[in-house]
Design a protein around this motif. Structure first.
Motif, PDB file in Angstrom:
ATOM      1  N   ARG A  70       0.838  -1.215   0.000  1.00  0.00           N
ATOM      2  CA  ARG A  70       0.000   0.000   0.000  1.00  0.00           C
ATOM      3  C   ARG A  70       0.864   1.251   0.000  1.00  0.00           C
ATOM      4  N   GLN A  71       1.918   1.236   0.808  1.00  0.00           N
ATOM      5  CA  GLN A  71       2.830   2.389   0.848  1.00  0.00           C
ATOM      6  C   GLN A  71       3.504   2.585  -0.507  1.00  0.00           C
ATOM      7  N   ARG A  73       2.275   1.754  -3.471  1.00  0.00           N
ATOM      8  CA  ARG A  73       1.274   2.333  -4.378  1.00  0.00           C
ATOM      9  C   ARG A  73       1.097   3.819  -4.115  1.00  0.00           C
ATOM     10  N   ASN A  74       1.106   4.210  -2.838  1.00  0.00           N
ATOM     11  CA  ASN A  74       0.970   5.632  -2.503  1.00  0.00           C
ATOM     12  C   ASN A  74       2.174   6.434  -2.965  1.00  0.00           C
ATOM     13  N   SER A  75       3.358   5.857  -2.875  1.00  0.00           N
ATOM     14  CA  SER A  75       4.556   6.608  -3.254  1.00  0.00           C
ATOM     15  C   SER A  75       4.647   6.810  -4.767  1.00  0.00           C
ATOM     16  N   GLY A  77       1.860   6.714  -6.727  1.00  0.00           N
ATOM     17  CA  GLY A  77       0.587   7.276  -7.168  1.00  0.00           C
ATOM     18  C   GLY A  77      -0.380   6.195  -7.607  1.00  0.00           C
ATOM     19  N   GLU A  78      -1.654   6.414  -7.329  1.00  0.00           N
ATOM     20  CA  GLU A  78      -2.677   5.432  -7.654  1.00  0.00           C
ATOM     21  C   GLU A  78      -2.837   5.248  -9.159  1.00  0.00           C
ATOM     22  N   ASN A  82       1.717   0.114 -11.414  1.00  0.00           N
ATOM     23  CA  ASN A  82       2.354  -0.364 -10.193  1.00  0.00           C
ATOM     24  C   ASN A  82       3.666  -1.065 -10.532  1.00  0.00           C
TER      25      ASN A  82
END
Length: 88
Positions: A70-71, A73-75, A77-78, A82
């Motif tokens: 999750r981190q 993906r956040n770093s 960007g959505e 990925n």
């Protein structure tokens, strides 16, 4: 004009360089677990990251894999592709 450029760039699958992906993984593991590992202890093959650290650290990474991903993906960007889909 800016929208045309964005549409053009969306056609290509840009992937961050391996060094950038390794640094993002190191940062995510550090933030989630409070443990610092070296980027030399990470091997990236395709969209998979392999942790080559002690068995204790690998076990802890596997337990917290969802939070680490999750981190990541956040770093990146959505909306971005990925760069790491799994940690092994």
């Amino acid at each position: 004009m800016l929208q045309n450029i964005q549409k053009l760039l969306e056609r290509f699958n840009f992937e961050p360089p391996e060094g950038t992906r390794k640094k993002a993984i190191v940062d995510a593991i550090s933030n989630v677990m409070g443990v610092t590992i070296s980027s030399k202890q990470i091997r990236i093959q395709g969209n998979y990251a392999y942790i080559e650290a002690s068995s204790v650290i690998r076990s802890e990474v596997m337990l917290r894999k969802g939070e680490i991903l999750r981190q990541l993906r956040n770093s990146f960007g959505e909306g971005a592709r990925n760069p790491v889909i799994d940690i092994r």
